[in-house]
Design a protein around this motif. Structure first.
Motif, mmCIF file in Angstrom:
data_model
loop_
_atom_site.group_PDB
_atom_site.id
_atom_site.type_symbol
_atom_site.label_atom_id
_atom_site.label_comp_id
_atom_site.label_asym_id
_atom_site.label_seq_id
_atom_site.Cartn_x
_atom_site.Cartn_y
_atom_site.Cartn_z
ATOM 1 N N GLU A 243 0.825 -1.208 0.000
ATOM 2 C CA GLU A 243 0.000 0.000 0.000
ATOM 3 C C GLU A 243 0.858 1.257 0.000
ATOM 4 O O GLU A 243 0.381 2.341 -0.358
ATOM 5 N N LEU A 244 2.114 1.130 0.435
ATOM 6 C CA LEU A 244 3.054 2.242 0.337
ATOM 7 C C LEU A 244 3.497 2.370 -1.115
ATOM 8 O O LEU A 244 4.005 1.409 -1.692
ATOM 9 N N SER A 245 3.304 3.523 -1.713
ATOM 10 C CA SER A 245 3.504 3.678 -3.160
ATOM 11 C C SER A 245 4.941 3.388 -3.584
ATOM 12 O O SER A 245 5.186 2.989 -4.725
ATOM 13 N N TYR A 246 5.898 3.580 -2.678
ATOM 14 C CA TYR A 246 7.308 3.387 -3.030
ATOM 15 C C TYR A 246 7.807 1.974 -2.726
ATOM 16 O O TYR A 246 8.951 1.642 -3.038
ATOM 17 N N TRP A 247 6.975 1.121 -2.115
ATOM 18 C CA TRP A 247 7.444 -0.182 -1.637
ATOM 19 C C TRP A 247 7.950 -1.061 -2.778
ATOM 20 O O TRP A 247 8.962 -1.758 -2.660
ATOM 21 N N LYS A 248 7.248 -1.035 -3.907
ATOM 22 C CA LYS A 248 7.637 -1.902 -5.027
ATOM 23 C C LYS A 248 8.946 -1.455 -5.669
ATOM 24 O O LYS A 248 9.579 -2.217 -6.401
ATOM 25 N N THR A 249 9.384 -0.205 -5.412
ATOM 26 C CA THR A 249 10.622 0.286 -6.017
ATOM 27 C C THR A 249 11.859 -0.051 -5.188
ATOM 28 O O THR A 249 12.982 0.168 -5.658
ATOM 29 N N LEU A 250 11.679 -0.576 -3.987
ATOM 30 C CA LEU A 250 12.816 -0.847 -3.113
ATOM 31 C C LEU A 250 13.609 -2.049 -3.615
ATOM 32 O O LEU A 250 13.036 -3.035 -4.093
ATOM 33 N N LEU A 251 14.926 -1.970 -3.487
ATOM 34 C CA LEU A 251 15.780 -3.091 -3.898
ATOM 35 C C LEU A 251 15.742 -4.223 -2.885
ATOM 36 O O LEU A 251 15.921 -5.393 -3.233
#
Length: 548
Positions: A242-250
């Motif tokens: 649900e955090l918009s940036y979560w999928k971008t984390l390595l």
């Protein structure tokens, strides 16, 4: 790399979210959670799950201190939440979304002005079972490795009835000679390659159909998910997406170095010492070797009505066990290096018991290579030392990219050497996870910021707050609030002893005076019992230095 700010994960986040990175006062957080039994009576079933936030915008000597931890919530018992932990995390996720999108007005004491503070969650810290609860990927079964995902390679042992993870030849170069050596490994030739890591978008595609699944531990309400039909081990879509940036984390979830080291040491120690109930070399293990048609010299031999197990090269004889235990019994280490390991040694019965997680860490990285010298054949001793050196490098406070590249290339070879020696049952999921640790270190930085050591100590502190066994969560909440108040006030109290200005444990009671010569001699000593202070003259001081 000395801090998460030096890591690829931090720098990649700054590149993708430039507006967030432009304000250096924006906070990066780590989230840690684990359950603990709050009572001294371990027979009573109860599990409390604190959820702790760790701010990383601090220098290394302050970053993992308990006084800077943020206890965001307590998930009460008596049972662990399991996959339903997402239900309890909803208020926290809502606040994290607000901190990311809107921010909160904050006063900067240095500039004496208000500014809009934003915060982002970098990763979670947890042991391996909790990894499954937070990420949604089940850490059990044939696809237990969350890094390999649905490309995890495992074998179901016929006699042991357990999964073993021996497919490390996939990580070797394509023309390596061991790929065709089926008799030294699992009886097959290796034609596969190392699985690639899945990106956040690819994981979102895998779990898209699990959105809205009812999360509960009630058997009559829980939706049964067939992993065999799905071809993966997903139980849910994690609430962190649900955090918009979560999928971008390595790196979203960390493999915990502490528990991996402890489990691997227990495997090695139990097998070498042939401890009943802890060794991986049993009758079923030997029957599995026979069923796989490998290592005939270790197959069980029938003598009359009984089976006899041939002695393996990795087993210590009684005399060798005595030498091993005697080394640890006579061991003396510097103050604070570890607990007194000699108290855990039973020389008469050749047993080692009562080792804590940090003791296993010290044993695996520092003491095991010394204790086993001359006791094992080279083909057994060598890969064990390589494994110990691997954990020494990956667990260092300061990491170098060249060193990580070197151990990442070496660890598949080391694990393959172990596969040629130890039985298949030796290779549980914990023996497989080191294959991913070097890559995670390159992405996330030093392990002390991403392991459970500090969190486990904090759980012990929370456990000490419990005064009313009928209301353990209330006791922890009241104790935590009182501790927070005292910590805050002690920052402004001068002239009295507080946790921020008290002397170290080995303070000798007088000011340090400079001494010419080596700096080590400027550290003052303290007598045991009633003693008197005696200052050496220049001649005796020089004699002492020469002697040392």
């Amino acid at each position: 790399m000395r801090h998460p700010a030096d890591s690829m994960a931090w720098k990649s986040f700054d590149e993708l979210h430039e507006s967030f990175a432009l304000e250096p006062r924006n906070v990066r957080l780590g989230l840690a959670s684990d359950g603990f039994q709050p009572f001294g009576d371990s027979r009573k079933s109860y599990s409390i799950w604190p959820v702790v936030l760790i701010p990383y915008n601090l220098p290394p000597w302050m970053c993992m201190k308990q006084s800077n931890f943020i206890l965001s919530m307590l998930i009460s018992g008596p049972e662990s939440p399991g996959d339903a932990i997402d239900i309890y995390l909803q208020p926290l996720i809502k606040e994290l979304k607000e901190l990311w999108e809107v921010g909160v007005e904050t006063f900067d004491a240095s500039t004496r002005q208000n500014f809009q503070l934003h915060a982002a969650l970098l990763w979670t810290i947890n042991d391996f079972p909790a990894y499954g609860n937070l990420s949604g990927w089940s850490t059990k079964g044939k696809l237990a490795c969350p890094c390999c995902n649905k490309n995890t390679f495992s074998i179901r042992l016929t006699n042991g009835s357990k999964q073993c993870y021996m497919g490390h030849r996939r990580y070797l170069p394509s023309k390596h000679k061991w790929r065709n050596d089926k008799y030294s490994f699992d009886g097959t030739k290796e034609r596969g390659y190392a699985p690639k890591l899945f990106s956040g978008d690819e994981i979102l595609e895998q779990v898209q159909d699990l959105e809205g699944v009812i999360l509960t531990k009630a058997a009559n309400k829980r939706v049964k998910i067939s992993h065999s039909n799905r071809g993966d081990n997903w139980n849910k879509k994690s609430i962190f997406f649900e955090l918009s940036y979560w999928k971008t984390l390595l790196l979203r979830h960390n493999l915990d170095l502490m528990h991996i080291e402890k489990n691997i040491f227990d495997n090695i120690h139990g097998t070498l010492m042939n401890i009943k109930g802890k060794t991986k070399d049993t009758m079923k293990s030997r029957l599995d070797l026979q069923a796989m048609n490998i290592r005939p010299e270790l197959h069980p031999l029938r003598k009359g009505d009984k089976f006899v197990l041939p002695v393996a090269s990795y087993m210590l004889s009684p005399n060798e066990k005595h030498t091993f235990c005697l080394f640890l019994k006579q061991l003396r280490v510097p103050d604070g290096f570890s607990s007194n390991i000699s108290h855990c040694i039973n020389l008469k019965e050749h047993k080692i018991s009562g080792l804590k997680s940090h003791d296993c860490h010290i044993m695996l990285q520092r003491l095991l290579p010394l204790a086993l010298r001359g006791l094992l054949p080279k083909e057994v001793y060598e890969p064990l030392i390589e494994l110990c050196l691997f954990f020494t490098v990956v667990g260092s406070k300061t990491l170098k990219a060249d060193d990580l590249d070197q151990i990442e290339a070496q660890i598949p070879i080391t694990l393959c050497k172990l596969e040629r020696i130890f039985p298949p049952s030796f290779f549980d999921i914990m023996l497989h996870l080191p294959i991913h640790l070097a890559n995670e270190a390159k992405i996330g930085g030093p392990s002390q910021y991403r392991s459970m050591y500090s969190i486990e100590r904090y759980l012990y502190t929370l456990k000490g707050f419990i005064c009313n066994r009928a209301c353990p969560e209330g006791s922890i909440a009241e104790g935590h609030i009182a501790n927070e108040c005292m910590t805050f006030c002690s920052r402004y109290l001068h002239g009295i002893e507080t946790k921020f200005n008290r002397h170290e444990r080995n303070y000798d009671g007088r000011d340090n005076t400079s001494v010419e010569g080596l700096s080590i001699f400027s550290q003052l000593g303290k007598a045991l019992g009633a003693g008197t202070i005696y200052d050496l003259d220049a001649n005796k001081l020089e004699q002492a230095q020469l002697y040392i």
